[in-house]
Motif scaffolding. Structure first.
Motif, PDB file in Angstrom:
ATOM      1  N   CYS A  54       1.102  -1.187   0.056  1.00 28.10           N
ATOM      2  CA  CYS A  54       0.029  -0.054  -0.039  1.00 28.10           C
ATOM      3  C   CYS A  54       0.824   1.390   0.030  1.00 28.10           C
ATOM      4  O   CYS A  54       1.986   1.214   0.389  1.00 28.10           O
ATOM      5  CB  CYS A  54      -0.864   0.036   1.146  1.00 28.10           C
ATOM      6  N   GLU A  55       0.353   2.320  -0.743  1.00 30.06           N
ATOM      7  CA  GLU A  55       1.173   3.579  -0.684  1.00 30.06           C
ATOM      8  C   GLU A  55       0.131   4.729   0.116  1.00 30.06           C
ATOM      9  O   GLU A  55      -0.848   4.772  -0.388  1.00 30.06           O
ATOM     10  CB  GLU A  55       1.464   4.072  -2.081  1.00 30.06           C
ATOM     11  N   VAL A  56       0.637   5.262   1.137  1.00 33.77           N
ATOM     12  CA  VAL A  56      -0.197   6.124   1.740  1.00 33.77           C
ATOM     13  C   VAL A  56       0.233   7.742   0.886  1.00 33.77           C
ATOM     14  O   VAL A  56       1.064   7.816   0.547  1.00 33.77           O
ATOM     15  CB  VAL A  56       0.362   6.592   3.046  1.00 33.77           C
ATOM     16  N   CYS A  89       6.309   7.080   9.495  1.00 33.06           N
ATOM     17  CA  CYS A  89       7.270   6.698   9.451  1.00 33.06           C
ATOM     18  C   CYS A  89       7.693   6.104   8.096  1.00 33.06           C
ATOM     19  O   CYS A  89       8.058   4.977   8.070  1.00 33.06           O
ATOM     20  CB  CYS A  89       7.526   5.382  10.363  1.00 33.06           C
ATOM     21  N   ALA A  90       7.989   7.046   7.146  1.00 34.42           N
ATOM     22  CA  ALA A  90       8.340   6.796   5.663  1.00 34.42           C
ATOM     23  C   ALA A  90       9.625   7.270   5.432  1.00 34.42           C
ATOM     24  O   ALA A  90       9.994   7.123   4.080  1.00 34.42           O
ATOM     25  CB  ALA A  90       7.371   7.735   4.970  1.00 34.42           C
ATOM     26  N   GLY A  91      10.423   7.619   6.346  1.00 35.17           N
ATOM     27  CA  GLY A  91      11.704   7.658   6.099  1.00 35.17           C
ATOM     28  C   GLY A  91      12.187   9.176   5.895  1.00 35.17           C
ATOM     29  O   GLY A  91      11.188   9.934   5.610  1.00 35.17           O
ATOM     30  N   GLU A  94      10.873  10.346   2.456  1.00 36.96           N
ATOM     31  CA  GLU A  94       9.334  10.388   1.919  1.00 36.96           C
ATOM     32  C   GLU A  94       8.579  11.064   3.207  1.00 36.96           C
ATOM     33  O   GLU A  94       7.362  11.447   3.057  1.00 36.96           O
ATOM     34  CB  GLU A  94       9.106   8.851   1.805  1.00 36.96           C
ATOM     35  N   ASN A 307      24.181   7.076   2.328  1.00 37.65           N
ATOM     36  CA  ASN A 307      22.773   6.183   2.578  1.00 37.65           C
ATOM     37  C   ASN A 307      22.349   6.557   4.092  1.00 37.65           C
ATOM     38  O   ASN A 307      21.530   5.870   4.470  1.00 37.65           O
ATOM     39  CB  ASN A 307      22.685   4.928   2.325  1.00 37.65           C
ATOM     40  N   HIS A 308      22.925   7.798   4.799  1.00 34.80           N
ATOM     41  CA  HIS A 308      22.535   7.915   5.996  1.00 34.80           C
ATOM     42  C   HIS A 308      21.637   9.044   6.469  1.00 34.80           C
ATOM     43  O   HIS A 308      22.011   9.923   7.189  1.00 34.80           O
ATOM     44  CB  HIS A 308      23.603   7.856   6.948  1.00 34.80           C
ATOM     45  N   ASP A 337      10.871   8.181  12.748  1.00 36.23           N
ATOM     46  CA  ASP A 337      11.971   7.689  11.683  1.00 36.23           C
ATOM     47  C   ASP A 337      13.230   8.398  11.816  1.00 36.23           C
ATOM     48  O   ASP A 337      13.321   9.335  12.799  1.00 36.23           O
ATOM     49  CB  ASP A 337      11.319   7.434  10.464  1.00 36.23           C
ATOM     50  N   ALA A 338      14.092   7.882  10.922  1.00 35.36           N
ATOM     51  CA  ALA A 338      15.425   8.619  10.949  1.00 35.36           C
ATOM     52  C   ALA A 338      15.236  10.218  10.727  1.00 35.36           C
ATOM     53  O   ALA A 338      16.209  11.083  10.961  1.00 35.36           O
ATOM     54  CB  ALA A 338      16.303   8.131   9.750  1.00 35.36           C
ATOM     55  N   ASN A 348      26.627   4.755  11.928  1.00 32.25           N
ATOM     56  CA  ASN A 348      25.473   4.359  10.926  1.00 32.25           C
ATOM     57  C   ASN A 348      24.211   4.549  11.411  1.00 32.25           C
ATOM     58  O   ASN A 348      24.137   4.605  12.630  1.00 32.25           O
ATOM     59  CB  ASN A 348      25.780   3.037  10.212  1.00 32.25           C
ATOM     60  N   THR A 349      23.173   4.584  10.784  1.00 35.23           N
ATOM     61  CA  THR A 349      22.061   5.072  11.335  1.00 35.23           C
ATOM     62  C   THR A 349      20.885   3.933  11.507  1.00 35.23           C
ATOM     63  O   THR A 349      19.816   4.412  11.894  1.00 35.23           O
ATOM     64  CB  THR A 349      21.616   6.336  10.240  1.00 35.23           C
ATOM     65  N   VAL A 350      21.099   2.767  11.040  1.00 32.08           N
ATOM     66  CA  VAL A 350      20.024   1.765  11.143  1.00 32.08           C
ATOM     67  C   VAL A 350      19.759   1.739  12.766  1.00 32.08           C
ATOM     68  O   VAL A 350      18.681   1.632  12.962  1.00 32.08           O
ATOM     69  CB  VAL A 350      20.174   0.561  10.441  1.00 32.08           C
ATOM     70  N   SER A 353      17.865   4.403  14.186  1.00 32.88           N
ATOM     71  CA  SER A 353      16.338   4.591  13.670  1.00 32.88           C
ATOM     72  C   SER A 353      15.547   3.481  14.393  1.00 32.88           C
ATOM     73  O   SER A 353      14.365   3.710  15.000  1.00 32.88           O
ATOM     74  CB  SER A 353      16.095   4.191  12.140  1.00 32.88           C
TER      75      SER A 353
HETATM   76  C1  LIG Z   1      21.551   1.144   0.369  1.00 34.81           C
HETATM   77  C2  LIG Z   1      21.385   1.627   1.887  1.00 34.81           C
HETATM   78  C3  LIG Z   1      22.377   0.955   2.453  1.00 34.81           C
HETATM   79  C4  LIG Z   1      22.294   1.137   3.979  1.00 34.81           C
HETATM   80  N1  LIG Z   1      23.386   0.413   4.754  1.00 34.81           N
HETATM   81  C5  LIG Z   1      23.443   0.596   6.128  1.00 34.81           C
HETATM   82  C6  LIG Z   1      24.356   0.069   6.875  1.00 34.81           C
HETATM   83  O1  LIG Z   1      25.064  -0.789   6.312  1.00 34.81           O
HETATM   84  N2  LIG Z   1      24.271   0.423   8.149  1.00 34.81           N
HETATM   85  C7  LIG Z   1      23.396   1.226   8.809  1.00 34.81           C
HETATM   86  O2  LIG Z   1      23.512   1.424  10.014  1.00 34.81           O
HETATM   87  N3  LIG Z   1      22.270   1.807   8.000  1.00 34.81           N
HETATM   88  C8  LIG Z   1      22.479   1.661   6.678  1.00 34.81           C
HETATM   89  N4  LIG Z   1      21.567   2.330   5.927  1.00 34.81           N
HETATM   90  C9  LIG Z   1      20.723   3.503   6.537  1.00 34.81           C
HETATM   91  C10 LIG Z   1      19.500   2.924   7.246  1.00 34.81           C
HETATM   92  O3  LIG Z   1      18.965   1.777   6.383  1.00 34.81           O
HETATM   93  C11 LIG Z   1      18.532   3.994   7.507  1.00 34.81           C
HETATM   94  O4  LIG Z   1      19.139   4.922   8.530  1.00 34.81           O
HETATM   95  C12 LIG Z   1      17.183   3.167   8.106  1.00 34.81           C
HETATM   96  O5  LIG Z   1      16.760   2.280   7.265  1.00 34.81           O
HETATM   97  C13 LIG Z   1      16.148   4.370   8.246  1.00 34.81           C
HETATM   98  O6  LIG Z   1      15.054   3.953   8.792  1.00 34.81           O
HETATM   99  P1  LIG Z   1      13.709   4.749   8.624  1.00 34.81           P
HETATM  100  O7  LIG Z   1      12.580   4.031   9.433  1.00 34.81           O
HETATM  101  O8  LIG Z   1      13.877   6.183   8.880  1.00 34.81           O
HETATM  102  O9  LIG Z   1      13.355   4.746   7.099  1.00 34.81           O
HETATM  103  P2  LIG Z   1      13.029   3.190   6.011  1.00 34.81           P
HETATM  104  O10 LIG Z   1      14.056   2.243   6.463  1.00 34.81           O
HETATM  105  O11 LIG Z   1      13.465   3.965   4.859  1.00 34.81           O
HETATM  106  O12 LIG Z   1      11.556   2.907   6.096  1.00 34.81           O
HETATM  107  C14 LIG Z   1      10.504   3.606   5.705  1.00 34.81           C
HETATM  108  C15 LIG Z   1       9.502   2.808   4.947  1.00 34.81           C
HETATM  109  O13 LIG Z   1       8.339   3.645   4.460  1.00 34.81           O
HETATM  110  C16 LIG Z   1       8.151   3.187   3.413  1.00 34.81           C
HETATM  111  N5  LIG Z   1       7.391   4.171   2.587  1.00 34.81           N
HETATM  112  C17 LIG Z   1       7.833   5.398   2.167  1.00 34.81           C
HETATM  113  N6  LIG Z   1       6.660   6.257   1.783  1.00 34.81           N
HETATM  114  C18 LIG Z   1       5.732   5.379   1.916  1.00 34.81           C
HETATM  115  C19 LIG Z   1       4.319   5.809   1.660  1.00 34.81           C
HETATM  116  N7  LIG Z   1       3.986   6.867   1.188  1.00 34.81           N
HETATM  117  N8  LIG Z   1       3.502   4.711   1.831  1.00 34.81           N
HETATM  118  C20 LIG Z   1       3.822   3.663   2.511  1.00 34.81           C
HETATM  119  N9  LIG Z   1       4.980   3.255   2.816  1.00 34.81           N
HETATM  120  C21 LIG Z   1       5.965   4.242   2.641  1.00 34.81           C
HETATM  121  C22 LIG Z   1       9.160   2.898   2.673  1.00 34.81           C
HETATM  122  O14 LIG Z   1       9.183   1.968   1.382  1.00 34.81           O
HETATM  123  C23 LIG Z   1      10.189   2.261   3.625  1.00 34.81           C
HETATM  124  O15 LIG Z   1       9.956   0.879   3.749  1.00 34.81           O
HETATM  125  C24 LIG Z   1      21.513   2.016   4.627  1.00 34.81           C
HETATM  126  C25 LIG Z   1      20.750   2.741   3.730  1.00 34.81           C
HETATM  127  C26 LIG Z   1      20.703   2.416   2.462  1.00 34.81           C
HETATM  128  C27 LIG Z   1      19.390   3.155   1.405  1.00 34.81           C
END
Ligand SMILES: Cc1cc2nc3c(=O)[nH]c(=O)nc-3n(C[C@H](O)[C@H](O)[C@H](O)COP(=O)(O)OP(=O)(O)OC[C@H]3O[C@@H](n4cnc5c(N)ncnc54)[C@H](O)[C@@H]3O)c2cc1C
Length: 371
Positions: A54-56, A89-91, A94, A307-308, A337-338, A348-350, A353
């Motif tokens: 689904c897409e919000v 929590c779309a990152g 987004e 990617n952070h 989210d981040a 790193n940011t995972v 997050s």
């Molecule tokens: C290629 C890559 C490699 C990385 N490697 C590392 C690493 O090695 N170590 C590390 O610590 N960090 C790494 N990161 C960073 C880490 O993945 C992010 O900091 C973390 O995932 C952020 O979490 P988040 O919940 O903010 O966003 P996300 O994990 O991006 O989650 C957001 C979610 O929302 C969904 N979404 C967005 N818009 C909508 C919408 N309108 N409707 C519905 N769903 C939607 C997206 O599909 C996604 O699933 C990496 C990132 C990338 C892109």
């Protein structure tokens, strides 16, 4: 270690230079995503329903109170109503766009994008922060590296079989194998940069080719920890199909430019001393990249984004969200989210997050962060 940097089992820590194997999110030899670790187990709960694919499109408001979301589902458009609140929590890329599409943002941005304003919140989409780094590619002499496990179709087949049968070989590591947290110069008090060692080299060292080199090689990347440069991301139209306007803002402060040059020099210094010097030679960027201008050009034109990305719905007195992650100017709406990190973490940011997710859970459930 030969250069006086201490090796630690756990890279996390502070105050001193250190080198360690990269921590990985792996269980049973396969990647452990946040969804596998947390969500899948929780699906047994009667009060949780996951709507997949689904897409919000938009948050629905009654005045400035969030009451639900408009969603494109595989079966068409749908509306979901929130009894208590809406958590975005779309990152980092987004979440601000979703808020803006829903009418929460800088009034000028909303007006230019043709979106009626629900709540003025000029911080939405601003303060985008990202690590900007670059790599050194090295050709190995008399040390195997892992290119040979990936370079030909036959080698890739063997490597895949090895991974499937024994969970070992080039596919069993997470790309970067070893990380170091270092000081860019002896003059700084603590670590301010990260170095990433990858036992593979690719011919397009700036990411233009994903194929491993024919010869044995390694890649050493780096980026400064806490950039002060900020960029932004904003909508250009009312629908998700309008491409956003992204301004990365890399190296736009003197602090970041100086630190990047110092970090580049620190890495080259490491590579020009043993054990690297006797086992490897630099093939990229090469000796022509050495003065400040050429280093900065190399990092900007051939470097990588870590990617952070963080910061576009930042916490803070002037930020888009308050200390409880509530979106300023609205009710019953939070971001978790981040994007709420006001500055980049020194790593790193995972994991941060996921920590934000935990704390958001506490805030929603108990009204405060529970230690
Ligand atoms: C290629 C890559 C490699 C990385 N490697 C590392 C690493 O090695 N170590 C590390 O610590 N960090 C790494 N990161 C960073 C880490 O993945 C992010 O900091 C973390 O995932 C952020 O979490 P988040 O919940 O903010 O966003 P996300 O994990 O991006 O989650 C957001 C979610 O929302 C969904 N979404 C967005 N818009 C909508 C919408 N309108 N409707 C519905 N769903 C939607 C997206 O599909 C996604 O699933 C990496 C990132 C990338 C892109």
């Amino acid at each position: 270690m030969q250069q006086g940097i201490s090796a630690f089992e756990d890279l996390n820590g502070s105050g001193h230079e250190r080198v360690a194997y990269a921590p990985l999110s792996v269980a049973g030899g396969t990647r452990m995503s946040a969804a596998r670790a947390y969500l899948h187990r929780a699906t047994r709960r009667p009060n949780l329903r996951l709507e997949l694919h689904c897409e919000v499109r938009r948050i629905i408001f009654d005045g400035t109170t969030a009451t639900g979301v408009e969603v494109m589902t595989p079966d068409g458009e749908a509306r979901f109503t929130a009894r208590r609140e809406v958590i975005v929590c779309a990152g980092t890329m987004e979440s601000p766009l979703l808020l803006e599409r829903s009418g929460v943002g800088d009034p000028d941005v909303l007006a230019a994008g043709g979106v009626p304003m629900v709540a003025a919140n000029p911080a939405v989409g601003e303060n985008l922060r990202q690590h900007r780094g670059a790599v050194f590619a090295l050709r190995l002499r008399g040390v195997p590296g892992r290119n040979r496990e990936l370079v030909t179709p036959a080698a890739r087949l063997r490597t895949t079989a090895r991974y499937l049968l024994r969970r070992s070989g080039a596919l069993a590591h997470g790309g970067t194998t070893v990380l170091a947290v270092l000081r860019s110069s002896p003059a700084v008090a603590g670590p301010d940069m990260e170095v990433l060692f990858t036992p593979v080299s690719v011919s397009g060292h700036d990411g233009t080719s994903a194929g491993a080199d024919a010869g044995d090689g390694v890649t050493v990347g780096f980026y400064p920890h806490a950039p002060t440069s900020t960029g932004s991301i904003h909508l250009t139209g009312p629908s998700a199909h309008h491409p956003p306007r992204l301004v990365p803002g890399y190296l736009s402060t003197g602090h970041d430019r100086d630190l990047t040059v110092a970090a580049f020099r620190r890495v080259r210094q490491i590579l020009e001393a043993d054990p690297f010097a006797s086992a490897a030679s630099e093939t990229a960027p090469g000796p022509q990249v050495s003065d400040d201008d050429s280093v900065l050009r190399y990092v900007l034109e051939h470097g990588f984004a870590g990617n952070h990305q963080v910061g576009t719905c930042a916490l803070g007195p002037e930020g888009a969200v308050d200390d409880d992650l509530r979106v300023r100017g609205t009710q019953r709406l939070r971001v978790a989210d981040a994007s709420v990190m006001p500055t980049l973490t020194t790593g790193n940011t995972v994991a941060p997050s996921m920590a934000i997710g935990w704390i958001a859970g506490d805030l929603i459930r108990h009204g405060k962060a529970v230690a």
